[in-house]
Design a protein around this motif. Structure first.
Motif, PDB file in Angstrom:
ATOM      1  N   ALA A  80      11.544  63.590 -28.267  1.00  0.00           N
ATOM      2  CA  ALA A  80      11.508  63.533 -26.864  1.00  0.00           C
ATOM      3  C   ALA A  80      11.663  62.024 -26.265  1.00  0.00           C
ATOM      4  O   ALA A  80      12.277  61.755 -25.231  1.00  0.00           O
ATOM      5  CB  ALA A  80      10.651  64.453 -25.943  1.00  0.00           C
ATOM      6  N   PHE A  81      10.895  61.075 -26.923  1.00  0.00           N
ATOM      7  CA  PHE A  81      10.873  59.879 -26.574  1.00  0.00           C
ATOM      8  C   PHE A  81      11.925  59.108 -26.382  1.00  0.00           C
ATOM      9  O   PHE A  81      12.230  58.329 -25.315  1.00  0.00           O
ATOM     10  CB  PHE A  81       9.716  59.239 -27.207  1.00  0.00           C
ATOM     11  CG  PHE A  81      10.085  58.788 -28.646  1.00  0.00           C
ATOM     12  CD1 PHE A  81      10.823  57.718 -29.034  1.00  0.00           C
ATOM     13  CD2 PHE A  81       9.907  59.764 -29.646  1.00  0.00           C
ATOM     14  CE1 PHE A  81      11.191  57.334 -30.174  1.00  0.00           C
ATOM     15  CE2 PHE A  81      10.119  59.587 -31.083  1.00  0.00           C
ATOM     16  CZ  PHE A  81      10.930  58.092 -31.144  1.00  0.00           C
ATOM     17  N   LYS A  82      12.823  59.423 -27.210  1.00  0.00           N
ATOM     18  CA  LYS A  82      14.148  58.751 -27.202  1.00  0.00           C
ATOM     19  C   LYS A  82      15.091  58.923 -25.939  1.00  0.00           C
ATOM     20  O   LYS A  82      15.831  57.944 -25.590  1.00  0.00           O
ATOM     21  CB  LYS A  82      15.058  59.398 -28.428  1.00  0.00           C
ATOM     22  CG  LYS A  82      14.506  59.009 -29.830  1.00  0.00           C
ATOM     23  CD  LYS A  82      15.526  59.318 -30.962  1.00  0.00           C
ATOM     24  CE  LYS A  82      14.921  59.420 -32.145  1.00  0.00           C
ATOM     25  NZ  LYS A  82      15.677  59.954 -33.372  1.00  0.00           N
ATOM     26  N   ARG A  83      14.626  60.113 -25.280  1.00  0.00           N
ATOM     27  CA  ARG A  83      15.389  60.120 -23.813  1.00  0.00           C
ATOM     28  C   ARG A  83      14.519  59.619 -22.592  1.00  0.00           C
ATOM     29  O   ARG A  83      14.941  59.740 -21.694  1.00  0.00           O
ATOM     30  CB  ARG A  83      15.729  61.488 -23.871  1.00  0.00           C
ATOM     31  CG  ARG A  83      16.686  62.079 -24.954  1.00  0.00           C
ATOM     32  CD  ARG A  83      17.090  63.580 -24.648  1.00  0.00           C
ATOM     33  NE  ARG A  83      16.069  64.806 -24.606  1.00  0.00           N
ATOM     34  CZ  ARG A  83      15.661  64.958 -25.581  1.00  0.00           C
ATOM     35  NH1 ARG A  83      16.008  64.821 -26.966  1.00  0.00           N
ATOM     36  NH2 ARG A  83      14.344  65.884 -25.711  1.00  0.00           N
ATOM     37  N   ASP A  84      13.519  59.229 -23.009  1.00  0.00           N
ATOM     38  CA  ASP A  84      12.505  58.765 -22.058  1.00  0.00           C
ATOM     39  C   ASP A  84      13.099  57.228 -21.402  1.00  0.00           C
ATOM     40  O   ASP A  84      13.157  56.312 -22.112  1.00  0.00           O
ATOM     41  CB  ASP A  84      11.177  58.388 -22.501  1.00  0.00           C
ATOM     42  CG  ASP A  84       9.898  58.379 -21.508  1.00  0.00           C
ATOM     43  OD1 ASP A  84      10.419  58.059 -20.238  1.00  0.00           O
ATOM     44  OD2 ASP A  84       8.986  57.803 -21.819  1.00  0.00           O
ATOM     45  N   PRO A  85      13.229  57.214 -19.994  1.00  0.00           N
ATOM     46  CA  PRO A  85      13.673  55.777 -19.538  1.00  0.00           C
ATOM     47  C   PRO A  85      12.792  54.996 -19.830  1.00  0.00           C
ATOM     48  O   PRO A  85      13.138  53.635 -19.879  1.00  0.00           O
ATOM     49  CB  PRO A  85      13.766  56.330 -18.018  1.00  0.00           C
ATOM     50  CG  PRO A  85      14.025  57.960 -17.859  1.00  0.00           C
ATOM     51  CD  PRO A  85      13.225  58.341 -19.151  1.00  0.00           C
ATOM     52  N   ASP A  86      11.548  55.279 -19.380  1.00  0.00           N
ATOM     53  CA  ASP A  86      10.536  54.200 -19.842  1.00  0.00           C
ATOM     54  C   ASP A  86      10.624  53.640 -21.298  1.00  0.00           C
ATOM     55  O   ASP A  86      10.501  52.162 -21.478  1.00  0.00           O
ATOM     56  CB  ASP A  86       9.160  54.754 -19.667  1.00  0.00           C
ATOM     57  CG  ASP A  86       8.808  54.915 -18.274  1.00  0.00           C
ATOM     58  OD1 ASP A  86       9.390  54.227 -17.306  1.00  0.00           O
ATOM     59  OD2 ASP A  86       7.664  55.563 -17.966  1.00  0.00           O
ATOM     60  N   PHE A  87      10.810  54.441 -22.457  1.00  0.00           N
ATOM     61  CA  PHE A  87      10.939  54.153 -23.808  1.00  0.00           C
ATOM     62  C   PHE A  87      12.310  52.899 -23.905  1.00  0.00           C
ATOM     63  O   PHE A  87      12.175  51.951 -24.479  1.00  0.00           O
ATOM     64  CB  PHE A  87      10.926  55.190 -24.641  1.00  0.00           C
ATOM     65  CG  PHE A  87      11.100  54.685 -25.989  1.00  0.00           C
ATOM     66  CD1 PHE A  87       9.905  54.650 -26.898  1.00  0.00           C
ATOM     67  CD2 PHE A  87      12.310  54.828 -26.670  1.00  0.00           C
ATOM     68  CE1 PHE A  87      10.074  54.139 -28.205  1.00  0.00           C
ATOM     69  CE2 PHE A  87      12.477  54.627 -28.016  1.00  0.00           C
ATOM     70  CZ  PHE A  87      11.125  54.098 -28.718  1.00  0.00           C
ATOM     71  N   ILE A  88      13.141  53.603 -23.119  1.00  0.00           N
ATOM     72  CA  ILE A  88      14.542  52.658 -23.441  1.00  0.00           C
ATOM     73  C   ILE A  88      14.585  51.545 -22.684  1.00  0.00           C
ATOM     74  O   ILE A  88      14.800  50.406 -23.053  1.00  0.00           O
ATOM     75  CB  ILE A  88      15.688  53.704 -22.732  1.00  0.00           C
ATOM     76  CG1 ILE A  88      15.912  55.055 -23.666  1.00  0.00           C
ATOM     77  CG2 ILE A  88      16.931  52.828 -22.755  1.00  0.00           C
ATOM     78  CD1 ILE A  88      17.046  55.947 -22.908  1.00  0.00           C
ATOM     79  N   LYS A  89      13.834  51.343 -21.856  1.00  0.00           N
ATOM     80  CA  LYS A  89      13.351  50.281 -20.792  1.00  0.00           C
ATOM     81  C   LYS A  89      12.715  49.107 -21.682  1.00  0.00           C
ATOM     82  O   LYS A  89      12.748  48.148 -21.683  1.00  0.00           O
ATOM     83  CB  LYS A  89      12.989  50.387 -19.333  1.00  0.00           C
ATOM     84  CG  LYS A  89      12.608  49.143 -18.761  1.00  0.00           C
ATOM     85  CD  LYS A  89      11.883  49.610 -17.430  1.00  0.00           C
ATOM     86  CE  LYS A  89      11.700  47.948 -16.347  1.00  0.00           C
ATOM     87  NZ  LYS A  89      11.079  48.356 -15.304  1.00  0.00           N
ATOM     88  N   MET A  90      11.766  49.727 -22.489  1.00  0.00           N
ATOM     89  CA  MET A  90      10.618  49.138 -23.299  1.00  0.00           C
ATOM     90  C   MET A  90      11.492  48.349 -24.427  1.00  0.00           C
ATOM     91  O   MET A  90      11.326  47.237 -24.511  1.00  0.00           O
ATOM     92  CB  MET A  90       9.609  49.828 -24.149  1.00  0.00           C
ATOM     93  CG  MET A  90       8.754  49.311 -24.814  1.00  0.00           C
ATOM     94  SD  MET A  90       7.476  50.090 -25.773  1.00  0.00           S
ATOM     95  CE  MET A  90       8.458  51.083 -26.860  1.00  0.00           C
ATOM     96  N   LEU A  91      12.436  49.219 -25.101  1.00  0.00           N
ATOM     97  CA  LEU A  91      13.090  48.510 -26.115  1.00  0.00           C
ATOM     98  C   LEU A  91      14.256  47.300 -25.418  1.00  0.00           C
ATOM     99  O   LEU A  91      14.235  46.212 -26.054  1.00  0.00           O
ATOM    100  CB  LEU A  91      14.264  49.446 -26.881  1.00  0.00           C
ATOM    101  CG  LEU A  91      13.596  50.541 -27.627  1.00  0.00           C
ATOM    102  CD1 LEU A  91      14.491  51.385 -28.238  1.00  0.00           C
ATOM    103  CD2 LEU A  91      12.762  49.708 -28.748  1.00  0.00           C
ATOM    104  N   SER A  92      14.707  47.465 -24.202  1.00  0.00           N
ATOM    105  CA  SER A  92      15.402  46.501 -23.501  1.00  0.00           C
ATOM    106  C   SER A  92      14.632  45.365 -23.371  1.00  0.00           C
ATOM    107  O   SER A  92      14.880  44.225 -23.409  1.00  0.00           O
ATOM    108  CB  SER A  92      16.031  47.190 -22.183  1.00  0.00           C
ATOM    109  OG  SER A  92      16.611  46.232 -21.556  1.00  0.00           O
ATOM    110  N   ASN A  93      13.511  45.570 -22.904  1.00  0.00           N
ATOM    111  CA  ASN A  93      12.475  44.336 -22.419  1.00  0.00           C
ATOM    112  C   ASN A  93      12.432  43.496 -23.998  1.00  0.00           C
ATOM    113  O   ASN A  93      12.187  42.254 -23.622  1.00  0.00           O
ATOM    114  CB  ASN A  93      11.087  44.806 -22.206  1.00  0.00           C
ATOM    115  CG  ASN A  93      11.032  45.504 -20.898  1.00  0.00           C
ATOM    116  OD1 ASN A  93      11.710  45.429 -20.053  1.00  0.00           O
ATOM    117  ND2 ASN A  93      10.083  46.327 -20.640  1.00  0.00           N
TER     118      ASN A  93
END
Length: 586
Positions: A80-93
């Motif tokens: 489920a974390f793969k769809r989490d906006p916070d997780f996606i933003k972390m990778l972008s950071n």
């Protein structure tokens, strides 16, 4: 009933006390044996690499690296974390947005390295912090420009893999990491004990390279390569007496000076002439006849041409004017008297066919076949620097043996290393050949390398490339400034001109002029700290200063007072040029 209840209470109480006692004992034992210590690693660093003047070429710094434990994250949150906006933003950071599709194939994802731990923590949403491990690591920083990447080298996982980083790896490598340990020294409630064991870093090393001179000559080499439309320009500059390499560069994408070889062409002639003189087979006055060509082997349809018809010519003039006929006939005297094995022995004694031992991994031995593998005419081609492949560093060391009074000095990049020498020629033989090499520059094929009022010994060499119209133009020589330097320059496949006398000799001259300019500037900078401002001084004060500082003072123009002054590097050392005036300067 009451008795039964009391019995049960007693059993429960005893069980509780027993379990509590075991738990307390375990806690006490863990604390007493330091199992509750908080340990933190302090990363040890590789040693620094400095140039000959103490300037940093490579150093290390501590960074903090973040690792995301994907396996642990999947165990808690599934996918489920793969769809989490916070997780996606972390990778972008961390600039890792593209890694999202690869997560199924990874257990650990490296997020990145930063100077401070706080920089990492700011990029991670709070709910993901427990899945991220932040570790101290070493980051290597080194100068890779100006062809220094071949000398300094690179590291991988804290180990040297090329250049000096690899050769001196055992010295540079960190000895052991440090530890900060905070632990309870006794039972709960007592004071906290802190222990710090400092890391033990690797040892520093100092190379012979002068980074400023390297940069200066590299920039010049790149311009010269463009001007001559060449595929490569290379320069080696070494102290004649110590073998210390001050400049080693090539404009090629790989270090040809110790990992590539070329035919030396006519630069081999001084070596062969010196050997024949040493064996007593010739004298400088030995006469030869040059019709402009030679058939070295009777009955064989082979003709080796010369650039011109020299007619009657001595051994001395044969070197000055680079006569192929004289060189082949001189080589023939060696093999006729002692056999081809003697010629092979001479070449190996000058260091050909084996590594020089320069402190760089991957050095090749060049190409020198043993005599039993020679073709019938190989000895003749060797006489003009063909049928043999030498690395530029080998050629530099071999030629240096002649201008260094017959003493071979192993080239080195280790500023503090031991000077390794061996005598291969008598001083008398070396002196004779040095006189010839001086005239090569004064009136022979090397006149374009001449610098006014500077003593230069040298030899040209134009090496044909196998089956091609292209050549490698070389010039090798020695110049005496503050000390003696042996310099080799080569230009590979120049398209505008081909002859070394036109291509390589002027380059040698340019290198010497750049070296003089560089030394003059450094001398002025260093002497400014030791010598006061002498502007306005009298002649008497100048004489006193010259005696005190042991200075060579050159006075220009007549007068009573110093109007201006500057330092100059000459063959006698550092000189102070002084211009006088009749009146004190304002």
């Amino acid at each position: 009933m009451n008795k039964l209840s009391n019995k049960r209470y007693k059993i429960a109480f005893i069980s509780f006390v027993l379990i509590l006692s075991i738990l307390i004992f375990k806690i006490w034992n863990n604390i007493y044996t330091n199992q509750y210590a908080i340990n933190s690693k302090v990363v040890a660093l590789r040693g620094n690499i400095y140039d000959s003047r103490g300037r940093l070429l490579a150093t290390s710094e501590v960074v903090y690296t973040a690792y995301l434990d994907i396996r642990y994250l999947k165990a808690i949150a599934g996918n489920a974390f793969k769809r989490d906006p916070d997780f996606i933003k972390m990778l972008s950071n961390f600039g890792l947005s593209e890694k999202l599709v690869d997560l199924d194939n990874k257990n650990i994802l490296r997020l990145g390295s930063f100077s401070k731990r706080e920089e990492i923590q700011k990029k991670i949403p709070p709910q993901y912090l427990k899945f991220v491990n932040i570790e101290q690591e070493e980051r290597r920083i080194s100068i890779q420009d100006f062809a220094l990447n071949f000398i300094v080298g690179r590291t991988e996982q804290r180990c040297g893999i090329s250049g000096a980083e690899a050769y001196f790896d055992k010295l540079l490598r960190p000895i052991r990491d440090g530890i900060i340990s905070i632990s309870y020294s006794s039972f709960i409630g007592n004071r906290v004990k802190s222990v710090r064991i400092e890391p033990e870093n690797g040892k520093d090393i100092r190379l012979t390279i002068d980074i400023s001179l390297q940069k200066k000559l590299y920039d010049f080499a790149k311009k010269y390569q463009l001007e001559k439309q060449a595929t490569e320009v290379g320069i080696l500059l070494m102290e004649s007496k110590t073998g210390k390499i001050r400049v080693a560069l090539t404009t090629q994408s790989w270090p040809t000076y110790y990992m590539g070889y070329l035919e030396p062409g006519s630069t081999i002639k001084p070596i062969l002439f010196a050997a024949a003189l040493e064996l007593g087979l010739v004298t400088p006055e030995t006469n030869f006849y040059c019709p402009g060509y030679i058939k070295p082997i009777e009955g064989l349809d082979l003709t080796i041409k010369d650039l011109e018809k020299h007619e009657n010519i001595t051994l001395y003039d044969g070197l000055v004017h680079s006569c192929n006929v004289v060189s082949i006939l001189t080589t023939k005297k060696i093999i006729d008297t002692y056999g081809q094995e003697k010629l092979y022995e001479i070449l190996t004694s000058f260091g050909f066919g084996k590594e020089t031992g320069i402190e760089l991994l991957g050095e090749i031995p060049g190409k020198l076949n043993p005599p039993d593998k020679w073709y019938r005419a190989d000895w003749a081609f060797i006489g003009i620097g063909q049928s043999i492949g030498v690395t530029p560093i080998q050629l530099l060391a071999a030629f240096n043996s002649i201008v260094n009074d017959g003493i071979y000095v192993s080239p080195t990049l280790d500023e503090s290393g031991e000077i390794r020498t061996k005598k291969i020629l008598s001083a008398d033989t070396a002196k004779i050949v040095k006189t010839m090499l001086l005239d090569v520059v004064e009136k022979g094929t090397g006149v374009n390398a001449k610098v006014d009022e500077i003593k230069i010994l040298g030899k040209t060499g134009t090496a044909q490339k196998n089956g091609k119209k292209d050549v490698t133009a070389l010039f090798i020589g020695q110049v005496k400034l503050d000390k003696e330097y042996t310099i080799l320059v080569w230009v590979d496949s120049p398209q505008k001109e081909k002859l070394s006398s036109i291509v390589a000799a002027p380059l040698f001259k340019n290198v010497v002029e750049e070296l003089i300019q560089y030394q003059t500037k450094n001398s002025q900078n260093s002497n400014n700290a030791e010598i006061p401002n002498i502007k306005g001084w009298t002649i008497k004060q100048l004489i006193s200063l010259a005696n005190e500082k042991k200075l060579n003072i050159k006075i220009h123009e007549k007068g009573l007072y110093v109007d201006k002054y500057e330092f100059e590097i000459t063959s006698e050392g550092t000189a102070l040029n002084v211009w006088l005036s009749d009146l004190p300067p304002l």
